[in-house]
Enzyme design. Structure first.
Site: not given
Ligand code: NOJ
Ligand code: CA
Length: 571
Positions: A224, A286
């Site tokens: 956002d 990751e």
């Protein structure tokens, strides 16, 4: 028109390993939880309601869903005011309900993106409460933008910025002894204080929040206000250009001219934001499974927007320049070209979008005959009334054009039913903070957020068993209910299903666009692989190129493509 509707209900395997980069070509369906499906009769859609209706989205043929915020929130801005980033608001269910929904989506082969709101918290968030309770200059206040006011008694705001929702972007605090205190910045509602992204403490908190949801298995995040997180040094005054769009875009003008780019405000598109997305890119890397970030960045032109999707930043960003393009062949040609060039130059897919929970639905917007900047909305006193027949016809053609474009496309719940904007909401029902902060001068965004119809019969058209609905639904929506449209081969739902099935089968998302000339000034035409796409935005019919019609947004007229119609042909 074709009458057979291929429907795939078999789940596709989601890749467990990195490498397929699903987001490059995905069609992503926005679920606005409070208006999707209500499972417990309180009139507000919820997570179990989403879980129950996921098969309908699988049948539609989308690849992923994006959920607008369902986190703990006082709901002053429909959940875009988060009080706990790791909690599910009881209005929507529990964390276990979320896990169930995620598992059910994955089982069906649907990826899930959740909304992250990092530009601001709710004023109910513990971080802001602690900041208010701490002294000026404290570390706690440093997480936000607290400043002394200007003027002799500090009773003028620290700068002249306005809130996107109307009124000043600063609110003054009150000290414990009742005397007036410092001011804090809020680019949106006063219940949404902006976080200070110059503070490394904020960075550390959000890395943890990303990991919390990544560990639960989400496939990515919609970010956002990605373009607003970094502010210009010194928070300088700024006077916006006339007509600038309220989320920061180039404006909501429906004139065919390509808008001139206004000077960059000191709160949008600042260079400092990019380092944050590089940090988050590393966090996502990751994890297995090609997790993705999609930025909500109202930045024009596409060449500047593309900076957000350089190889080490976000994977996608919404293309609001496309959404704001008028129904005009030259403008469409230009925005498609500049988008493909800009995103292509950084190795990113272009995205395409026509509707979301912040804009007038495109089945209404494309027939508007007056200026209507983003966020202003429509209501009973709006001086121009769009023709709903023209609007729906153009919307079907616009979607037919959009879903033929290479890259990734976003759909907003209800557009597959051809839902229009609800203009005649009573004042008493309106909930958008814009409506309140502008004292009714701007209607805001409630008109695109009305709960969607599932069944023609039944209370609130199957949205809720009790018939409750947090915004009233129009009487005409029985004919737009999903069960009615599912059995009508000419319905908008059948059109979307067919487009999505053909797009998938013919690999259009991964295709290459090759422009075609010679159809006249009101036509957009191109090849995408073996498919010819022709969209007629003018008033007169045009002849079609050779090929077998695969799908058409409206019936052909004596073999010709009528006004406001788009078609796909197999070459
Ligand atoms: C963009 C969201 O899409 C909108 O609904 C919200 O009001 C603002 N950001 C503030 O969070
Ligand atoms: Ca509910």
């Amino acid at each position: 028109m074709n009458t057979t509707i291929p429907v795939t209900s078999t789940a596709t395997e989601l890749s467990e390993t990195t490498g397929d980069e699903w987001w490059r070509t995905a069609v992503i369906y926005q679920v606005y939880p409070r208006s999707f499906a209500d499972s417990n009769g309180d009139g507000i859609g919820d997570l179990p309601g989403i879980t129950a209706h996921l098969p309908a989205l699988r049948e539609l043929g989308v690849d992923a869903i994006w959920l607008s915020p369902f986190m703990t929130s006082p709901q002053r801005d429909a959940g875009y005011d988060v009080a706990d980033y790791r909690g599910v608001d009881p209005l929507f269910g529990t964390l276990a309900d979320f896990d169930d929904m995620l598992a059910a989506a994955h089982e069906l082969g649907l990826r899930v993106i959740v909304d992250l709101v990092p530009n601001h918290t709710s004023s109910d968030h513990a971080w802001f409460r602690e900041a208010l309770a701490s002294a000026p200059g404290s570390a706690e206040r440093g997480h936000y933008w607290f400043r002394d006011g200007k003027g002799e008694n500090g009773d003028e705001p620290p700068n002249n910025w306005n809130s996107v929702f109307g009124g000043p972007a600063w609110t003054r605090t009150t000290n414990a002894d009742g005397t007036p205190g410092q001011w804090y910045l809020h680019l949106f509602d006063s219940s949404q204080p902006d976080l200070n992204w110059e503070d490394p403490w904020v960075w550390a908190r959000f890395r943890d929040i990303l990991r919390f949801w990544l560990d639960r298995g989400v496939d990515g995040f919609r970010i956002d206000v990605a373009h607003g997180m970094a502010k210009a040094e010194g928070l300088p005054d700024f006077t916006p250009a006339q007509g600038a769009g309220s989320m920061g875009g180039a404006g909501g003008s429906l004139e065919p001219e390509i808008s001139t780019v206004p000077p960059e405000p000191p709160y949008w598109g600042q260079e400092g934001g990019h380092a944050i997305f590089r940090d988050w890119h590393r966090v996502l890397a990751e994890y297995d499974g090609d997790r993705a970030l999609c930025g909500e960045a109202w930045i024009d032109p596409p060449s500047k927007l593309a900076l957000y999707v350089r190889p080490d930043e976000m994977q996608q960003t919404f293309n609001f320049s496309y959404l704001e393009t008028p129904w005009n062949a030259q403008a469409l040609h230009e925005v498609i070209t500049s988008s493909l060039d800009a995103f292509g130059s950084v190795g990113a897919p272009s995205t395409w979008v026509l509707s979301n929970h912040d804009v007038v639905r495109h089945a209404t917007r494309l027939a508007l005959m007056g200026d209507n900047p983003q966020g202003h909305g429509l209501g009973p006193k709006t001086p121009f009334r769009p023709d709903p027949v023209v609007g729906l016809r153009r919307a079907r053609a616009a979607t037919t054009l959009m879903l033929a474009l290479p890259g990734s496309a976003y759909l907003f719940q209800g557009e597959e039913l051809g839902l229009p904007e609800v203009i005649d909401l009573p004042d008493s029902a309106r909930q958008d903070p814009t409506w309140f902060r502008t004292h009714g001068e701007r209607y805001g965004r409630d008109g695109c957020r009305v709960p969607i119809p599932w069944t023609a019969a039944g209370a609130s058209y199957g949205f809720s068993d009790t018939g409750a609905s947090w915004l009233p639904q129009p009487a005409e929506w029985a004919t737009l209910a999903r069960d009615v449209e599912a059995s009508d081969p000419d319905s908008t739902l059948s059109l979307y299903r067919r487009l999505l099935a053909e797009r998938e089968e013919r690999g259009l998302g991964a295709g290459v666009l090759e422009w075609l000339d010679g159809f006249g000034e009101n036509v957009v035409a191109f090849h995408n692989g073996e498919v010819t796409v022709v969209a007629n935005v003018g008033e007169a019919s045009v002849s079609l190129p050779p090929g077998t019609v695969l799908v058409s947004s409206a019936p052909l007229a004596e073999g010709r493509l009528p006004a406001d119609t788009a078609a796909w042909l197999a070459r």
